[in-house]
Design a protein around this motif. Structure first.
Motif, PDB file in Angstrom:
ATOM      1  N   ARG A 151       0.844  -1.190   0.000  1.00  0.00           N
ATOM      2  CA  ARG A 151       0.000   0.000   0.000  1.00  0.00           C
ATOM      3  C   ARG A 151       0.882   1.244   0.000  1.00  0.00           C
ATOM      4  NH1 ARG A 151      -5.270   0.265   0.311  1.00  0.00           N
ATOM      5  NH2 ARG A 151      -5.405  -1.946   0.882  1.00  0.00           N
ATOM      6  N   ILE A 152       0.418   2.284  -0.685  1.00  0.00           N
ATOM      7  CA  ILE A 152       1.192   3.521  -0.791  1.00  0.00           C
ATOM      8  C   ILE A 152       1.031   4.326   0.496  1.00  0.00           C
ATOM      9  CG2 ILE A 152       1.474   5.700  -2.018  1.00  0.00           C
ATOM     10  CD1 ILE A 152       0.551   4.294  -4.545  1.00  0.00           C
ATOM     11  N   ARG A 153       2.140   4.494   1.191  1.00  0.00           N
ATOM     12  CA  ARG A 153       2.134   5.250   2.450  1.00  0.00           C
ATOM     13  C   ARG A 153       2.335   6.739   2.208  1.00  0.00           C
ATOM     14  NH1 ARG A 153       6.186   3.699   7.490  1.00  0.00           N
ATOM     15  NH2 ARG A 153       5.404   5.222   8.998  1.00  0.00           N
ATOM     16  N   GLY A 154       3.090   7.067   1.168  1.00  0.00           N
ATOM     17  CA  GLY A 154       3.347   8.469   0.862  1.00  0.00           C
ATOM     18  C   GLY A 154       3.893   8.614  -0.543  1.00  0.00           C
ATOM     19  N   LEU A 155       3.732   9.814  -1.115  1.00  0.00           N
ATOM     20  CA  LEU A 155       4.221  10.114  -2.463  1.00  0.00           C
ATOM     21  C   LEU A 155       4.965  11.441  -2.457  1.00  0.00           C
ATOM     22  CD1 LEU A 155       0.963   9.321  -4.491  1.00  0.00           C
ATOM     23  CD2 LEU A 155       3.089   7.986  -4.596  1.00  0.00           C
ATOM     24  N   GLN A 156       6.017  11.505  -3.245  1.00  0.00           N
ATOM     25  CA  GLN A 156       6.708  12.768  -3.481  1.00  0.00           C
ATOM     26  C   GLN A 156       6.974  12.924  -4.967  1.00  0.00           C
ATOM     27  OE1 GLN A 156      10.242  13.718  -1.308  1.00  0.00           O
ATOM     28  NE2 GLN A 156       9.306  13.499   0.706  1.00  0.00           N
ATOM     29  N   THR A 157       6.817  14.120  -5.485  1.00  0.00           N
ATOM     30  CA  THR A 157       7.222  14.439  -6.840  1.00  0.00           C
ATOM     31  C   THR A 157       7.909  15.790  -6.820  1.00  0.00           C
ATOM     32  OG1 THR A 157       6.467  14.703  -9.126  1.00  0.00           O
ATOM     33  CG2 THR A 157       4.949  15.412  -7.403  1.00  0.00           C
ATOM     34  N   HIS A 158       9.022  15.909  -7.513  1.00  0.00           N
ATOM     35  CA  HIS A 158       9.855  17.112  -7.458  1.00  0.00           C
ATOM     36  C   HIS A 158      10.205  17.463  -6.008  1.00  0.00           C
ATOM     37  CE1 HIS A 158       9.244  17.593 -11.693  1.00  0.00           C
ATOM     38  NE2 HIS A 158       7.965  17.788 -11.565  1.00  0.00           N
ATOM     39  N   LYS A 159      10.391  16.413  -5.191  1.00  0.00           N
ATOM     40  CA  LYS A 159      10.792  16.546  -3.786  1.00  0.00           C
ATOM     41  C   LYS A 159       9.730  17.203  -2.906  1.00  0.00           C
ATOM     42  CE  LYS A 159      15.753  16.198  -4.376  1.00  0.00           C
ATOM     43  NZ  LYS A 159      17.064  16.579  -3.885  1.00  0.00           N
ATOM     44  N   MET A 202       0.906  12.296 -10.912  1.00  0.00           N
ATOM     45  CA  MET A 202       0.349  12.315 -12.260  1.00  0.00           C
ATOM     46  C   MET A 202       1.312  11.685 -13.261  1.00  0.00           C
ATOM     47  SD  MET A 202      -2.439  13.758 -11.408  1.00  0.00           S
ATOM     48  CE  MET A 202      -3.203  14.132 -12.987  1.00  0.00           C
ATOM     49  N   PRO A 203       0.800  11.202 -14.402  1.00  0.00           N
ATOM     50  CA  PRO A 203       1.664  10.616 -15.434  1.00  0.00           C
ATOM     51  C   PRO A 203       2.708  11.624 -15.922  1.00  0.00           C
ATOM     52  CG  PRO A 203      -0.648  10.201 -15.931  1.00  0.00           C
ATOM     53  CD  PRO A 203      -0.630  11.150 -14.790  1.00  0.00           C
ATOM     54  N   GLY A 204       3.922  11.121 -16.165  1.00  0.00           N
ATOM     55  CA  GLY A 204       5.001  11.977 -16.626  1.00  0.00           C
ATOM     56  C   GLY A 204       5.822  12.580 -15.516  1.00  0.00           C
ATOM     57  N   SER A 205       5.510  12.248 -14.257  1.00  0.00           N
ATOM     58  CA  SER A 205       6.242  12.782 -13.112  1.00  0.00           C
ATOM     59  C   SER A 205       7.312  11.806 -12.644  1.00  0.00           C
ATOM     60  CB  SER A 205       5.288  13.049 -11.934  1.00  0.00           C
ATOM     61  OG  SER A 205       4.270  13.953 -12.258  1.00  0.00           O
ATOM     62  N   ARG A 206       8.411  12.354 -12.135  1.00  0.00           N
ATOM     63  CA  ARG A 206       9.338  11.561 -11.346  1.00  0.00           C
ATOM     64  C   ARG A 206       8.714  11.411  -9.979  1.00  0.00           C
ATOM     65  NH1 ARG A 206      12.993   8.178 -12.686  1.00  0.00           N
ATOM     66  NH2 ARG A 206      13.714   8.414 -10.551  1.00  0.00           N
ATOM     67  N   VAL A 207       8.571  10.175  -9.522  1.00  0.00           N
ATOM     68  CA  VAL A 207       7.825   9.915  -8.296  1.00  0.00           C
ATOM     69  C   VAL A 207       8.638   9.047  -7.351  1.00  0.00           C
ATOM     70  CG1 VAL A 207       5.668   9.045  -7.318  1.00  0.00           C
ATOM     71  CG2 VAL A 207       5.675  10.017  -9.614  1.00  0.00           C
ATOM     72  N   ALA A 208       8.630   9.422  -6.069  1.00  0.00           N
ATOM     73  CA  ALA A 208       9.142   8.571  -5.002  1.00  0.00           C
ATOM     74  C   ALA A 208       7.935   8.022  -4.249  1.00  0.00           C
ATOM     75  CB  ALA A 208      10.050   9.354  -4.066  1.00  0.00           C
ATOM     76  N   VAL A 209       7.868   6.703  -4.129  1.00  0.00           N
ATOM     77  CA  VAL A 209       6.717   6.036  -3.521  1.00  0.00           C
ATOM     78  C   VAL A 209       7.169   5.325  -2.250  1.00  0.00           C
ATOM     79  CG1 VAL A 209       4.795   4.450  -3.882  1.00  0.00           C
ATOM     80  CG2 VAL A 209       5.811   5.635  -5.848  1.00  0.00           C
ATOM     81  N   ASN A 210       6.608   5.738  -1.118  1.00  0.00           N
ATOM     82  CA  ASN A 210       6.867   5.078   0.162  1.00  0.00           C
ATOM     83  C   ASN A 210       5.846   3.956   0.326  1.00  0.00           C
ATOM     84  OD1 ASN A 210       6.687   6.099   3.678  1.00  0.00           O
ATOM     85  ND2 ASN A 210       7.733   4.375   2.718  1.00  0.00           N
ATOM     86  N   LEU A 211       6.329   2.721   0.397  1.00  0.00           N
ATOM     87  CA  LEU A 211       5.460   1.544   0.424  1.00  0.00           C
ATOM     88  C   LEU A 211       5.403   0.932   1.811  1.00  0.00           C
ATOM     89  CD1 LEU A 211       6.657  -0.177  -2.875  1.00  0.00           C
ATOM     90  CD2 LEU A 211       4.576   1.162  -2.545  1.00  0.00           C
ATOM     91  N   SER A 212       4.216   0.553   2.233  1.00  0.00           N
ATOM     92  CA  SER A 212       4.061  -0.212   3.472  1.00  0.00           C
ATOM     93  C   SER A 212       3.650  -1.638   3.116  1.00  0.00           C
ATOM     94  CB  SER A 212       3.003   0.430   4.373  1.00  0.00           C
ATOM     95  OG  SER A 212       1.733   0.409   3.757  1.00  0.00           O
TER      96      SER A 212
END
Length: 340
Positions: A223-231, A238-248
């Motif tokens: 499950r996605i715990r958190g998201l970051q894009t452009h820090k 959204m599509p086309g973004s660099r994304v960091a996904v924090n997973l639980s």
């Protein structure tokens, strides 16, 4: 606003990382070994604000031939490429290799940054190098790319480069959203107190905090715990973004580069792939039926056997249909680009 991924490509020591720092103010080399050796080993990332205020992300790709697999992982997600060529050296082996990869991936939006222009012997020398670059690009998807002499040391040409990137933005189509998000994982790490984090370029759909996801090909649910894009923290990527996904719900040790983050129960990994191959003109030998190759797509890779369809050999410069039998399953979708 459009979400734009800009990649750097080019031969080792032609100033990619230095140029990114001059454009963004950020150092993309993170590893101790990178700083000691003065070369990029892993992919580097930096947010980038264009003159209009449009936000983009830069993926800085290694230039050394030993790290070509890392370059490939970064190249698959880019919209625009900055091909860096040092003015004092000109076209070099990895320039040609990176150019061939970009051509095979169909990257059309490109600008050539003629780096270290302050070290050029003369204006005549710069003109000769620019003519050689134009000739080398001819016949590829990067043909007619503007060539801008720049110097990260003096600041020469940086404003012109930014304006050219801004201009290209209008010609780049936004990434589609078909409701089937895919994030090829190009980096995995752990953050104390947060757990497993994966990064990549998001395509084909959105990701939302709290959403259940599946990691392919392993089939792990999380499950996605958190998201970051452009820090910056976001609730929805959204599509086309660099994304960091924090997973639980998933351990760092069970996630590898090349995994695909997606929504559950629609995409099935495979070991058989039907493809059309374009075999490069400058290959010295034909591609033979049942040859062993390595397949790269997204951030994933696998050894594979080529089963040519209707022919025993594929000559250099020709196209042909084939079926690839992979040693390891990969999560692929019709229309995905690949490199052998």
């Amino acid at each position: 606003m459009k979400r734009l991924i800009i990649g750097t490509a080019g031969h080792i020591d032609h100033g990619k990382t230095t140029l990114v720092k001059a454009l963004t103010g950020l150092e993309t080399d993170r590893l101790k070994e990178e700083k000691q050796r003065g070369i990029s080993i892993e992919l580097g990332f930096a947010p980038f604000v264009l003159p209009s205020g449009q936000k983009a992300a830069i993926v800085d790709m290694p230039g050394h031939e030993r790290f070509i697999r890392h370059m490939l992982a970064g190249a698959f997600g880019i919209d625009i490429v900055i091909l860096t060529i040092a003015a004092d050296e000109g076209i070099m082996p990895q320039t040609r290799e990176h150019l061939a990869i970009l051509d095979l991936l169909g990257v059309e939006a490109a600008v050539v940054a003629l780096t270290k222009a302050d070290l050029a012997e003369s204006e005549e020398w710069l003109e000769l190098v620019m003519a050689d670059v134009s000739e080398t690009l001819d016949g590829t998807t990067l043909a007619n790319a503007p060539i801008i002499p720049v110097s990260a040391k003096t600041g020469m040409g940086l404003d012109a480069l930014k304006l050219e990137l801004e201009h290209m933005l209008s010609s780049v189509d936004p990434r589609r959203d078909i409701g089937r998000p895919r994030l090829p994982v190009d980096r995995v790490f752990s953050v104390s107190g947060f757990g497993t984090v994966v990064t990549g370029t998001l395509t084909d759909g959105c990701l939302t905090v709290g959403q259940e996801i599946e990691l392919l090909p392993a089939g792990l649910k999380a499950r996605i715990r958190g998201l970051q894009t452009h820090k910056h923290k976001v609730e929805r990527a959204m599509p086309g973004s660099r994304v960091a996904v924090n997973l639980s719900g998933v351990n760092r040790a069970n996630v590898e580069r090349g995994a695909v983050v997606t929504t559950p129960d629609w995409l099935r990994p495979t070991v058989l792939v039907d493809v059309q191959i374009r075999y490069l003109q400058d290959m010295t030998q034909p591609l033979r039926h049942n040859a062993q190759v390595k397949l790269f797509s997204g951030a994933a890779e696998s050894l594979a056997r080529v089963r040519l369809l209707g022919q025993e050999v594929l000559p250099p410069g020709e196209r042909g249909w084939a079926q690839l039998r992979l040693r390891a399953p990969m999560a692929l979708v019709k229309g995905d680009r690949f490199v052998l």
